[in-house]
Design a protein around this motif. Sequence first.
Motif, PDB file in Angstrom:
ATOM      1  N   VAL A 109      12.777  -0.327  -0.117  1.00 43.92           N
ATOM      2  CA  VAL A 109      11.644  -0.983   0.550  1.00 43.92           C
ATOM      3  C   VAL A 109      11.836  -0.945   2.062  1.00 43.92           C
ATOM      4  O   VAL A 109      10.902  -0.661   2.818  1.00 43.92           O
ATOM      5  N   GLU A 110      13.064  -1.215   2.508  1.00 42.97           N
ATOM      6  CA  GLU A 110      13.357  -1.176   3.945  1.00 42.97           C
ATOM      7  C   GLU A 110      13.120   0.220   4.510  1.00 42.97           C
ATOM      8  O   GLU A 110      12.646   0.375   5.634  1.00 42.97           O
ATOM      9  N   ALA A 111      13.455   1.236   3.713  1.00 46.80           N
ATOM     10  CA  ALA A 111      13.291   2.621   4.167  1.00 46.80           C
ATOM     11  C   ALA A 111      11.821   2.976   4.378  1.00 46.80           C
ATOM     12  O   ALA A 111      11.506   3.902   5.130  1.00 46.80           O
ATOM     13  N   LYS A 120       4.647   2.618 -13.289  1.00 48.32           N
ATOM     14  CA  LYS A 120       5.439   1.405 -13.536  1.00 48.32           C
ATOM     15  C   LYS A 120       6.901   1.625 -13.149  1.00 48.32           C
ATOM     16  O   LYS A 120       7.533   0.733 -12.560  1.00 48.32           O
ATOM     17  N   ALA A 121       7.431   2.806 -13.436  1.00 48.23           N
ATOM     18  CA  ALA A 121       8.822   3.110 -13.089  1.00 48.23           C
ATOM     19  C   ALA A 121       9.009   3.076 -11.576  1.00 48.23           C
ATOM     20  O   ALA A 121      10.032   2.590 -11.071  1.00 48.23           O
ATOM     21  N   TYR A 136      11.143   0.025  -6.690  1.00 45.63           N
ATOM     22  CA  TYR A 136      11.051  -0.692  -5.414  1.00 45.63           C
ATOM     23  C   TYR A 136      11.275  -2.192  -5.586  1.00 45.63           C
ATOM     24  O   TYR A 136      11.797  -2.856  -4.680  1.00 45.63           O
ATOM     25  N   LEU A 137      10.893  -2.712  -6.745  1.00 44.39           N
ATOM     26  CA  LEU A 137      11.090  -4.134  -7.001  1.00 44.39           C
ATOM     27  C   LEU A 137      12.582  -4.475  -7.043  1.00 44.39           C
ATOM     28  O   LEU A 137      13.000  -5.547  -6.587  1.00 44.39           O
ATOM     29  N   ASN A 159       0.829  -1.205   0.000  1.00 44.06           N
ATOM     30  CA  ASN A 159       0.000   0.000   0.000  1.00 44.06           C
ATOM     31  C   ASN A 159       0.867   1.260   0.000  1.00 44.06           C
ATOM     32  O   ASN A 159       0.539   2.255  -0.653  1.00 44.06           O
ATOM     33  N   ALA A 160       1.967   1.204   0.740  1.00 48.19           N
ATOM     34  CA  ALA A 160       2.884   2.353   0.799  1.00 48.19           C
ATOM     35  C   ALA A 160       3.503   2.614  -0.567  1.00 48.19           C
ATOM     36  O   ALA A 160       3.654   3.773  -0.990  1.00 48.19           O
ATOM     37  N   ILE A 161       3.867   1.543  -1.258  1.00 45.49           N
ATOM     38  CA  ILE A 161       4.442   1.688  -2.596  1.00 45.49           C
ATOM     39  C   ILE A 161       3.389   2.245  -3.552  1.00 45.49           C
ATOM     40  O   ILE A 161       3.686   3.088  -4.410  1.00 45.49           O
ATOM     41  N   MET A 162       2.146   1.786  -3.405  1.00 48.51           N
ATOM     42  CA  MET A 162       1.047   2.301  -4.236  1.00 48.51           C
ATOM     43  C   MET A 162       0.878   3.805  -4.011  1.00 48.51           C
ATOM     44  O   MET A 162       0.687   4.572  -4.966  1.00 48.51           O
ATOM     45  N   MET A 163       0.971   4.223  -2.749  1.00 48.47           N
ATOM     46  CA  MET A 163       0.835   5.645  -2.417  1.00 48.47           C
ATOM     47  C   MET A 163       1.952   6.452  -3.065  1.00 48.47           C
ATOM     48  O   MET A 163       1.733   7.546  -3.583  1.00 48.47           O
TER      49      MET A 163
END
Length: 477
Positions: free
Chosen positions: A402-404, A389-390, A395-396, A375-379
Motif C-alpha cells: 500500500v505504501e508503495a 479478490k486476491a 493489499y489488505l 482507487n489505485a487498488i481498484m485499478m
Amino acid sequence: MNVTEIKSEGLKKVFKVSVPAQDVEKESDAKINQIAKKVKLPGFRPGKAPFAMIKKQYKDSVTGEVLEELVKKSTDSLIKEQNLRPAMLPDIKITAFGDGKDLEFEVSVENMPEIKVGSFSDIKLDKYMAEVPAEEVEKALKYLAQARREVVKISEDRAAKKGDTTVINFVGSVDGVEFKGGKGESYPLELGSGSFIPGFEDQLIGKKAGEKVDVKVTFPKEYHAKDLAGKDAVFAVEILEIREPKEVEINDEFAKSLGEESLDKVKEVIAGRIKGDYEQVSKMKLKRQLLDVLDKEYNFDVPAGLVDAEFKSICQQYEQAKKYNQLDEEEKSKSEDELKAEYKSIAVRRVKLGLLLSEVGKEAKINIAPEDINNAIMMEARKYPGQEKAVFDYYLKNKEAVEALKAPVFEEKIVDYIISQTKVNEKTVSVEELYKFDEETKPAKKTAKKSADKAESKAEEKPAKKETAKKAVKKSA
C-alpha cells in the motif's frame, strides 16, 4: 560548538565542526552519573560507590554513545542554523578525538536546490484520442469464441494437422537416460501452440492415433535448466487420440455464456474495454508531453547523491534484463559505455522532474486521500480479471505494498493538477498514430486478445491449471 564552512561547490557544502573538550567531558559525566545511580560495586551499596571509581570503570564503554549523540546533536544544530535542506543523510567523518581534546568532525551536506515554480497557463499540450474500430471488436469476439471452443475426439481415420489436439504419453531422455520432468501421460497438446520445445509439435503433424513416434529435439542454448541447455533429446511419444476444435457460434447464447444478456452487450463491453486502453495510452502520451516541456523549461542543479542512487537502480534493472536475455534489440546494439551514458541522462531527468513535481505538490498543497489509494487498488485489481479478490486481499494484508502505491498516486495527482492549468487541444487520430511512441516510452499495444480477456471477466472464473507434464517439459525437460 564551532562551525566553519570549508567547501562550497554547487549544492554541496562541507563544514568543519568542533565540540569543546569540556562539553564532551560534561556529556560523558552525565552518562556515567546515570550509571552510578544503579550500579553496584563490591563493598558499596547501590548508588553509593565513588564517582571517580565508576568513571574509571565505565568511561570507555560510554564513549561511543556519547560521540554518536554529540555528532547527531551538533549536525542537527548545524542544519538548522545554516538553513540547510539536505537531499540525503549528511556524510560525517570524525577527524579528531581523544582524552582532553576537542571533538572535531566534518559534515558533508548536499543541499536541495531552490526551485521557483512558475505559471503553467502558457503550456500547450495535444491530447490524442482514437475511436474504437469495429474490426477490433470483431477480432476480440473471435478470440473469445476461439478461447471457449471445445475439442472433441475425431471419428474419422485421419492424420493430425495443425490446430488439432493430440492426447499423448511421452518419456524424454538424453543419451538414453530419462531426465526429471520429461514424462507425461494422457497429456493434451495443441499442435501449433508453440508450448513445447521448438520442433516437438511439428513432428506429430501427419501422424495418426495409435502411432508411436520418436520426437528428436534440441534444447535451446539459453535454456534455464543448465544441465539440459543445448543438448539433444529424444521423446518416445505415443499418440492416444486426436481431437479437433468444435467451433462456437457467436450469438446471444454465446453472450449469455459470458454473463451478458446479448451479443450487442458483449460488443459494448469489449468496445468499452478497448476505449479504456486507448484512454490510458492517451493519458500516458499527454503526461510525457508535459514532462518534456517541464524538462526544457526548468533548469536547476540536482543533487549528485540522488542521481547516483537513481542511476544505480537503472543499472541494476539493466543487469537483471541482461541476465535473463530480456534486452531489446536497441540495447543489444550498443556498448555498455553508451548505455550507461544514456542511463545517466535518464537518471538526471528523473531526479530533476521528481524534485520539481514534489515542489509543485507542496505549493499546491496536494495530499493523498484514502479514496485515492482505494482507487489505485481498484485499478490494479482490474488488471487481473477473475482474481480481483486476491488482489484486494494482498493489499489488505501487505502495508508495504500500500505504501508503495503512494508515490505514483501522488505523482499522478500532481501531473493532473498541472495539466488542469495548461491549454489542452484534443485531437482525434488513428489507432496507429495513438500508439506511436519513441522507444524509451513505448508501451505494449493492447490487442483484441487482451481486451477480450478483460471483457470475459464476468464469465465464470476458470480454475487454475495444475502443474502439468507440459510445464515440466518446458521447465526442466
